[in-house]
Design a protein around this motif. Sequence first.
Motif, PDB file in Angstrom:
ATOM      1  N   TYR A  84       0.817  -1.218   0.000  1.00 52.03           N
ATOM      2  CA  TYR A  84       0.000   0.000   0.000  1.00 52.03           C
ATOM      3  C   TYR A  84       0.850   1.267   0.000  1.00 52.03           C
ATOM      4  N   LEU A  85       0.328   2.279  -0.702  1.00 51.95           N
ATOM      5  CA  LEU A  85       0.903   3.621  -0.723  1.00 51.95           C
ATOM      6  C   LEU A  85      -0.199   4.593  -0.307  1.00 51.95           C
ATOM      7  N   VAL A  86       0.056   5.401   0.713  1.00 52.97           N
ATOM      8  CA  VAL A  86      -0.941   6.355   1.206  1.00 52.97           C
ATOM      9  C   VAL A  86      -0.304   7.742   1.259  1.00 52.97           C
ATOM     10  N   PHE A  87      -0.865   8.672   0.500  1.00 49.77           N
ATOM     11  CA  PHE A  87      -0.382  10.051   0.482  1.00 49.77           C
ATOM     12  C   PHE A  87      -1.536  10.990   0.818  1.00 49.77           C
ATOM     13  N   SER A  88      -1.209  12.047   1.544  1.00 49.27           N
ATOM     14  CA  SER A  88      -2.190  13.095   1.828  1.00 49.27           C
ATOM     15  C   SER A  88      -1.573  14.444   1.479  1.00 49.27           C
ATOM     16  N   VAL A  89      -2.323  15.267   0.754  1.00 42.26           N
ATOM     17  CA  VAL A  89      -1.877  16.601   0.348  1.00 42.26           C
ATOM     18  C   VAL A  89      -3.056  17.556   0.456  1.00 42.26           C
ATOM     19  N   PRO A  90      -2.815  18.873   0.503  1.00 45.10           N
ATOM     20  CA  PRO A  90      -3.936  19.814   0.453  1.00 45.10           C
ATOM     21  C   PRO A  90      -4.696  19.661  -0.857  1.00 45.10           C
ATOM     22  N   ASN A  91      -5.993  19.871  -0.802  1.00 43.40           N
ATOM     23  CA  ASN A  91      -6.837  19.792  -1.994  1.00 43.40           C
ATOM     24  C   ASN A  91      -6.832  21.141  -2.708  1.00 43.40           C
ATOM     25  N   ALA A  92      -6.430  21.155  -3.956  1.00 49.68           N
ATOM     26  CA  ALA A  92      -6.359  22.405  -4.718  1.00 49.68           C
ATOM     27  C   ALA A  92      -7.697  23.131  -4.748  1.00 49.68           C
ATOM     28  N   VAL A  93      -8.793  22.362  -4.711  1.00 46.99           N
ATOM     29  CA  VAL A  93     -10.122  22.970  -4.757  1.00 46.99           C
ATOM     30  C   VAL A  93     -10.414  23.751  -3.478  1.00 46.99           C
ATOM     31  N   ALA A  94      -9.808  23.333  -2.364  1.00 46.31           N
ATOM     32  CA  ALA A  94     -10.099  23.946  -1.071  1.00 46.31           C
ATOM     33  C   ALA A  94      -8.953  24.789  -0.517  1.00 46.31           C
ATOM     34  N   GLU A  95      -7.739  24.599  -1.019  1.00 45.52           N
ATOM     35  CA  GLU A  95      -6.577  25.304  -0.459  1.00 45.52           C
ATOM     36  C   GLU A  95      -6.739  26.814  -0.654  1.00 45.52           C
ATOM     37  N   PRO A  96      -6.447  27.620   0.392  1.00 46.78           N
ATOM     38  CA  PRO A  96      -6.610  29.078   0.271  1.00 46.78           C
ATOM     39  C   PRO A  96      -5.799  29.661  -0.882  1.00 46.78           C
ATOM     40  N   SER A  97      -6.363  30.655  -1.534  1.00 44.13           N
ATOM     41  CA  SER A  97      -5.717  31.261  -2.699  1.00 44.13           C
ATOM     42  C   SER A  97      -4.344  31.815  -2.366  1.00 44.13           C
ATOM     43  N   MET A  98      -4.220  32.490  -1.219  1.00 44.46           N
ATOM     44  CA  MET A  98      -2.932  33.087  -0.879  1.00 44.46           C
ATOM     45  C   MET A  98      -1.879  32.029  -0.609  1.00 44.46           C
ATOM     46  N   ASP A 104     -12.821  13.761   3.734  1.00 45.40           N
ATOM     47  CA  ASP A 104     -12.594  15.173   4.043  1.00 45.40           C
ATOM     48  C   ASP A 104     -12.242  15.914   2.756  1.00 45.40           C
ATOM     49  N   TRP A 105     -13.109  16.783   2.283  1.00 47.98           N
ATOM     50  CA  TRP A 105     -12.921  17.459   1.003  1.00 47.98           C
ATOM     51  C   TRP A 105     -11.788  18.484   1.042  1.00 47.98           C
ATOM     52  N   ARG A 106     -11.323  18.856   2.238  1.00 47.59           N
ATOM     53  CA  ARG A 106     -10.252  19.862   2.338  1.00 47.59           C
ATOM     54  C   ARG A 106      -8.891  19.303   1.956  1.00 47.59           C
ATOM     55  N   VAL A 107      -8.768  17.991   1.971  1.00 43.28           N
ATOM     56  CA  VAL A 107      -7.501  17.344   1.639  1.00 43.28           C
ATOM     57  C   VAL A 107      -7.735  16.272   0.587  1.00 43.28           C
ATOM     58  N   VAL A 108      -6.643  15.877  -0.063  1.00 39.92           N
ATOM     59  CA  VAL A 108      -6.672  14.722  -0.958  1.00 39.92           C
ATOM     60  C   VAL A 108      -5.835  13.645  -0.283  1.00 39.92           C
ATOM     61  N   THR A 109      -6.496  12.666   0.295  1.00 39.05           N
ATOM     62  CA  THR A 109      -5.819  11.547   0.949  1.00 39.05           C
ATOM     63  C   THR A 109      -6.269  10.280   0.250  1.00 39.05           C
ATOM     64  N   VAL A 110      -5.326   9.592  -0.390  1.00 38.42           N
ATOM     65  CA  VAL A 110      -5.666   8.402  -1.168  1.00 38.42           C
ATOM     66  C   VAL A 110      -4.778   7.236  -0.773  1.00 38.42           C
ATOM     67  N   ALA A 111      -5.348   6.046  -0.875  1.00 40.52           N
ATOM     68  CA  ALA A 111      -4.606   4.804  -0.657  1.00 40.52           C
ATOM     69  C   ALA A 111      -4.586   4.032  -1.958  1.00 40.52           C
ATOM     70  N   GLY A 112      -3.383   3.646  -2.371  1.00 39.94           N
ATOM     71  CA  GLY A 112      -3.235   2.844  -3.573  1.00 39.94           C
ATOM     72  C   GLY A 112      -2.610   1.503  -3.240  1.00 39.94           C
TER      73      GLY A 112
END
Length: 325
Positions: A233-247, A281-289
Amino acid sequence: CINMIEAKARENASGFKIIRPLELGDWKELPIGLEIPFEIVSHCPAHRDTPLGAVAVLADENGAARIRIGCCPSYGYLGYIDRPTSGWMKQFYLSGMWDGGEGGKKARRISSIRSGKTEGAPNDSIRLVSRLSIDAGRPVCEIGCGYGESLAYLERLGFKKLVGTEASPHRARVASEILQVPIHVAPFEDLNQAALGAHAPFALIFAHHVLEHVSDPHAVLTRSAALQTEGDYLVFSVPNAVAEPSMTILTYLPHLHSFTFEAMARLFELYGYEIVAKSADWRVVTVAGRRVAKSVVAAREVGRSPALAGRPAPQMRQKLIRGLG
């Protein structure tokens, strides 16, 4: 936060002028001058054949020095087209600009986690890992383990063979002293294959809010795939571009990338990981592959989310504008 924004319209472009920061929190100002070497990254990491289209430009008062932020027209990914070189960024993480001197505070928290006094998972990555059927007796590697909080939680979950990588010597030292597990001091993608290969294959490789800081995501995925076998398994979590603040997207230099779920899923699939779970959680992109025999992109094209239906680039441009008020 920005104290004043001077709005102006010029032809078909909208712009604003940053007068001065009002409240930086734990952010630090970094003057960008000619002494910092730059490189141009013109393509989306999730789709190398797709050029990034500029959706925003940062410029000095004379309009001479320009940093473009690009968007992938296929997957909605956002990232710097013009950015400091990989070598400069690695030195940045070795410097005091990145470390906040929180070693003592973090050490106490990790001790609390290990003793069971601190309840609950520390982040979305660990919550997703706890849902997967992973053999706790097999090795696990965390990319960018920081002070070791996530590894401490995995220890509580029963994992016995923990390994970490960390680019900051200060953070790696704290994690190693408290957890007494191998912490390799270098960026994951730069480590000698033999250093991590001695522990491999890893049942789980995971990273919490690390990939957005890495100059070359492909190098991380390449190394991960080489250290795992089918079914791992590979699990990564990053901020979601759709929700990340513009600044944050526009001005927070350490975040070189801003991924959508579509972009992250395709990146996983390019390297032979089938998406088996994701965070709610829509604020982040956390996926398991889960590692499969070969690339699975041809087998299944990633579907568009409702937030990116249609044309991602214009929608992302509007998202940035709305976020600036």
